[in-house]
Write an enzyme that holds these catalytic residues in place. Sequence first.
Site, PDB file in Angstrom:
ATOM      1  N   LYS A 113       0.813  -1.208   0.000  1.00 45.63           N
ATOM      2  CA  LYS A 113       0.000   0.000   0.000  1.00 45.63           C
ATOM      3  C   LYS A 113       0.851   1.265   0.000  1.00 45.63           C
ATOM      4  O   LYS A 113       0.410   2.318  -0.434  1.00 45.63           O
ATOM      5  CB  LYS A 113      -0.946  -0.011   1.193  1.00 45.63           C
ATOM      6  CG  LYS A 113      -1.998  -1.109   1.073  1.00 45.63           C
ATOM      7  CD  LYS A 113      -3.066  -1.014   2.135  1.00 45.63           C
ATOM      8  CE  LYS A 113      -4.160  -2.041   1.879  1.00 45.63           C
ATOM      9  NZ  LYS A 113      -3.710  -3.435   2.073  1.00 45.63           N
TER      10      LYS A 113
HETATM   11  C1  LIG Z   1      -4.345  -4.484   1.430  1.00 48.82           C
HETATM   12  C2  LIG Z   1      -3.587  -5.745   1.264  1.00 48.82           C
HETATM   13  C3  LIG Z   1      -3.986  -6.754   0.354  1.00 48.82           C
HETATM   14  C4  LIG Z   1      -5.261  -6.646  -0.459  1.00 48.82           C
HETATM   15  O1  LIG Z   1      -5.171  -5.671  -1.452  1.00 48.82           O
HETATM   16  P1  LIG Z   1      -6.493  -5.099  -2.156  1.00 48.82           P
HETATM   17  O2  LIG Z   1      -5.999  -3.997  -3.022  1.00 48.82           O
HETATM   18  O3  LIG Z   1      -7.375  -4.620  -1.061  1.00 48.82           O
HETATM   19  O4  LIG Z   1      -7.120  -6.216  -2.914  1.00 48.82           O
HETATM   20  C5  LIG Z   1      -3.188  -7.872   0.216  1.00 48.82           C
HETATM   21  N1  LIG Z   1      -2.075  -8.035   0.953  1.00 48.82           N
HETATM   22  C6  LIG Z   1      -1.656  -7.095   1.837  1.00 48.82           C
HETATM   23  C7  LIG Z   1      -0.437  -7.345   2.624  1.00 48.82           C
HETATM   24  C8  LIG Z   1      -2.384  -5.925   2.028  1.00 48.82           C
HETATM   25  O5  LIG Z   1      -1.975  -5.003   2.914  1.00 48.82           O
END
Ligand SMILES: *Cc1c(COP(=O)(O)O)cnc(C)c1O
Length: 469
Positions: A113
């Site tokens: 993220k």
């Molecule tokens: C947020 C997250 C996801 C999921 O991603 P999306 O974009 O919500 O589908 C997967 N793995 C990790 C480690 C995350 O922080």
Amino acid sequence: MRYISTRGGMTPKAFSEILLSGLSPDGGLAIPQAYPRISRETLATWRDMSYQSLAFEILSLFMDDIPAEDLRAIINRTYTAETFGSDDITPLKTLEPGFHILALSNGPTLAFKDIAMQLLGNLFEYTLAKTGEELNILGATSGDTGSSAEYAMRGKKGIRVFMLSPHGKMSRFQTAQMFSLQDENIFNIAIRGVFDDCQDIVKAVSNDHTFKQAHRIGTVNSINWARVAAQIVYYFKGYFAATQSNDEEVAFAVPSGNFGNICAGHVARMMGLPIRQLILATNENDVLDEFFRTGVYRPRATSETRHTSSPSMDISKASNFERFIFDLIDRDAVKVTGLWACVDKGQAFDLSGTPFFERIKDFGFVSGSSNHSARIATIREIYQKYRVLVDTHTADGLRVGYALRENNIPLICMETAQPAKFSESIQEAIGQEPPRSASYEHLEDLPQRFVVKDADVDAIKTYIAERAG
Ligand SMILES: *Cc1c(COP(=O)(O)O)cnc(C)c1O
């Protein structure tokens, strides 16, 4: 480029007008009126570009009301080796020929993220400085999103972050990561309650339009379009790194929760990137897998949402999913509005037996789900076979990707977090603690800055109002 709403009720807007929210007034999500198509000639010139140059080429298509030189400066400031650990930003690790991991989690909070959120922080600061406005970001977190937002917004002029988290319910690592921030514009509020209590407070405050306007309350949730746009870049970067020529096709395996990451993959494919398969992986919370297999989208109640060992994918409905459905059903906003009238009431919709469901494969999507024992076994196998340690979310993607890949198509699995964040599961898989980089070694011993509050909307409003300026 102009942005419209998936529900049809928004006059087309420029990027800067949708930047701060992403949610349109009709309840739909902002989406480009049309996706840019990348010609083969252009794709050829992109192949050898640095991450920063590639990001500029792609993002300038979507953020075309930001002057080019300003956007370039924002990108160069965001994607540095200092913040992301290497000049590649998202380096490709090859496990064996045709089987790769794209490392997306080398940012400050060790989760993918950061890639989008770090850019968002700089974009927010830039646009607010232009108008002289301020923004107070209110959010609820059970871990990853909150810390990634705080690390992106810390020290930014004109921005404050008020982040609610369930008191004593995050991992020690996650708690320390957030609460050790000493920046004056970051407010950690630990709520006596569970994550849903935090989320309910955010909803209640957001629904108080007078309060929201008076204190310029905003959010940074995963439906923000700029976050999706920022994630498109690494699909191109990963494609170029895993192939020799633009005649090749690849498959991406993506651990999914809110459908943000893989939505960016969908857009990259729509732009003309030769993606043969978008392999969506869920954990035990398989609402998305169920849709791609059966055509039925059945959002769950929060009480039905399970706590798993890949917790960042523990979702009951996928907030970005509406963008894909909009494209799938020929961008028919009336139909989307009808379908989400069901979703918003907590009901399911069913596309099986319609031509749209048949068409899913034309968009490259396939899906599968993983579970605790599969993920632990995958972590162990990948470690034993390749001496590469992956986290629990990445393991879900690897598991499902490996099972659903087509022969002779390079598979690129998205690494969405570092194993260091999930030491309990790593211990279970390989019998030892995951390594930690030096800068995180004493994280839990650092002084922490937070307040503890009851789950009381009015008290939280007062707390914000006194500090929001
Ligand atoms: C947020 C997250 C996801 C999921 O991603 P999306 O974009 O919500 O589908 C997967 N793995 C990790 C480690 C995350 O922080």
